[in-house]
Each structure stands twice: as C-alpha cells, then as structure tokens.
Write an enzyme that holds these catalytic residues in place. Structure first.
Site, PDB file in Angstrom:
ATOM      1  N   GLU A 282      18.467  15.903  59.577  1.00  0.00           N
ATOM      2  CA  GLU A 282      18.561  14.500  59.985  1.00  0.00           C
ATOM      3  C   GLU A 282      18.860  14.463  61.480  1.00  0.00           C
ATOM      4  O   GLU A 282      19.530  15.348  62.023  1.00  0.00           O
ATOM      5  CB  GLU A 282      19.700  13.855  59.208  1.00  0.00           C
ATOM      6  CG  GLU A 282      20.032  12.423  59.558  1.00  0.00           C
ATOM      7  CD  GLU A 282      21.302  11.934  58.867  1.00  0.00           C
ATOM      8  OE1 GLU A 282      21.416  10.722  58.643  1.00  0.00           O
ATOM      9  OE2 GLU A 282      22.187  12.768  58.548  1.00  0.00           O
TER      10      GLU A 282
ATOM     11  N   LYS B 287      15.948   6.240  55.145  1.00  0.00           N
ATOM     12  CA  LYS B 287      17.183   6.522  54.417  1.00  0.00           C
ATOM     13  C   LYS B 287      17.656   5.281  53.667  1.00  0.00           C
ATOM     14  O   LYS B 287      17.802   4.196  54.245  1.00  0.00           O
ATOM     15  CB  LYS B 287      18.247   6.979  55.417  1.00  0.00           C
ATOM     16  CG  LYS B 287      19.575   7.388  54.811  1.00  0.00           C
ATOM     17  CD  LYS B 287      20.514   7.854  55.924  1.00  0.00           C
ATOM     18  CE  LYS B 287      21.854   8.325  55.397  1.00  0.00           C
ATOM     19  NZ  LYS B 287      22.746   8.721  56.520  1.00  0.00           N
TER      20      LYS B 287
ATOM     21  N   CYS C  49      21.045  13.014  53.898  1.00  0.00           N
ATOM     22  CA  CYS C  49      22.489  13.061  54.116  1.00  0.00           C
ATOM     23  C   CYS C  49      23.277  12.287  53.055  1.00  0.00           C
ATOM     24  O   CYS C  49      23.415  12.753  51.935  1.00  0.00           O
ATOM     25  CB  CYS C  49      22.800  12.583  55.528  1.00  0.00           C
ATOM     26  SG  CYS C  49      24.415  13.139  56.154  1.00  0.00           S
TER      27      CYS C  49
END
Length: 286
Positions: free
Chosen positions: A43, A110, A146
C-alpha cells in the site's frame, strides 16, 4: 495451474513519487528475472502516508500507472502496487493498481478505511465498495488493502468468487501489539477463506522522524500464510524483495477438509434488542 511463483516486494516508500516509481519498476524487473508470475508491492507504494495525498494523486491512465503498466508488459508479469487516485468528492481513493502482462489495468479502492488508533484515513480518503479479483494464469487472485484485513467477510466473499490467493498490500501502523495483530490477522484470514494470503508491507522507515510521525508508515514483516494456517514465508522489518513458490493444490484440499465456506451458517441477530439474546432454554447467568 498447480503452483504459482509470487514475489513480495517489501520496499520503503518516501514522499518522492518519481523515486518511488523507479523503485517499483526496478522491483518488477527483479521479480520477473527470478521467475515470478506475480509481484506484490505495499500500500502507498506511490507515496508514503504522513504527507498531503491530494497533490500526488493521479488517474489510472496517468504517468505513474503508465510506467508501472509498461514495466509489467515488458517483464511479462502481473503487478499489484498501491497508489492514490482522485475521488469525485475532492478526497482521494487509496487504490491498488493491478497491471497485467497483457496491458490491462484494474483498480481496487480500499473499502475499510483506517479510522482507528488515533488516525482518520476517511478525512482525506474516500472508500470503495467493490471487491475485486483478477486472473494470473488459471488462478484467481483477490485483493484487499491493509485495514481490510480486520474484516473477515471481505475475504470469504473473495474466496466465494473463486480466489485461490488473496494479496494484502499494507502500510501497517507501528505501536504496542501491532506486529502480533498483523501476524495473527493474516493467518486468521487465510483460515477464514481457505486461501493463500500474501500480506506485503512497507518496510520500517529508516528515517526516525518518519517513523515517529504518527502516520502508518510501515513495520515490514510481510508474510505468506497457506490455507491451513501455516506460514510459508515471513520477513523482518527491512527492505527485501524475494520470490516464493506456493502450492495451489492446498486450496482445494483445505476447502474439502476444513470446509468452512461450505459449512458457514448465518445466525439470526435480534437487532431490535440491540444485542444477542440468550436462548430461552439457557439457564440465566448468576
């Protein structure tokens, strides 16, 4: 396709977008030279957290993604790398660029934003709402980013869409217990989804001021966990690019033997009461 060679590119991104691009392009070449079919970068590979992201965000057909895509085509390898793209509301999307050897570009925004541990990603980042998978040969690869790793439903959804491997680029925040949480979560999501989970983090920053900024700038410790929960590969906190062979036949074996996807039951919840209700046959607690 019974085996896949995956490269984990644990790099340390700075706030210099061009320097980070050069690192990514070099990493793509190194991974391909070592026979990888897929290379996964962290990321925020485009630019580290802790600086304004709006000025560095680019469209998926902009120069940063152009260069990554060209490198993927030249090397004949699939690439996943974290970047930032503009959102319609003035924020940015925390985006995974998926660049294929055939020149296709796929984006994943995300979904779960890191509004935790005193950090508010949603202040500058707009969430996505669409799970994404793509093909590497005959295998299906799902993606997550993440903080997504804390949400099992995304991983089981990807598995139900055929994902044999789920990659998780991350820039994990440091702090007490955070490394242990990361290691446990990557393993738990592999068991939940009976998939390989490839978690690739930003290396711990060399600059102590960056590390102490309060932004999630990485702790390293990239990890591959197989569908039975065994750790295939685990790095320390330092910069490292390496390749690993994974046995995709384990996915079918785990889904037959563990069968958690087939056996999952959705339990009713008494939402009107605002809590789970004990069965009437259960003795009251004293």
């Amino acid at each position: 396709m019974s085996r896949m060679r995956v490269a984990m590119a644990q790099i340390s991104s700075s706030d210099d977008v061009e320097a980070n691009l050069a690192t990514v392009v070099a990493g793509i070449g190194e991974a391909a030279a070592n026979g990888a079919e897929l290379v996964v970068f962290p990321e925020a590979a485009m630019c580290r957290f802790g600086v304004p992201l709006g000025p560095v965000a680019q469209q998926l057909d902009g120069p940063w993604a152009d260069a990554v895509s060209a490198a993927a085509v030249d090397a004949g390898i699939s690439v996943v790398a974290g970047m930032f793209t503009p959102a319609d509301d003035g924020r940015v999307h925390n985006t995974l660029l998926i660049a294929t050897p055939g020149g296709e570009r796929i984006e994943y925004y995300k979904i779960h934003l890191y509004d935790a541990f005193g950090f508010r990603e949603s202040r500058t980042v707009a969430p996505g709402d669409r799970p994404v998978t793509f093909a590497v040969g005959d295998a299906t690869v799902g993606v997550a980013t993440c903080y997504d790793v804390r949400f099992p439903n995304l991983f089981t959804t990807l598995a139900r869409r055929g994902a044999d491997v789920i990659v998780v680029p991350t820039s994990w925040g440091s702090g007490r217990g955070k490394l242990h949480q990361w290691e446990v979560l990557v393993t738990a999501r592999a068991l939940d989804s009976t998939s390989f989970v490839v978690g690739v983090g930003q290396a711990a920053p060399a600059d102590p001021d960056v590390a102490a900024s309060g932004a999630p700038t990485g702790i390293g410790h990239s990890q591959i966990t197989d569908p039975f929960g065994s750790v295939v590969a685990a790095y320390d906190e330092n910069v490292r690019i390496d390749v690993h062979d994974i046995d995709l036949t384990l996915v079918g074996k785990a889904r037959e033997q563990l069968a958690v996807l087939a056996n999952e039951t959705h339990l009713p919840v008494n939402t009107s009461a605002g809590q789970f209700r004990r069965p009437e046959t259960e003795e009251p607690r004293r």
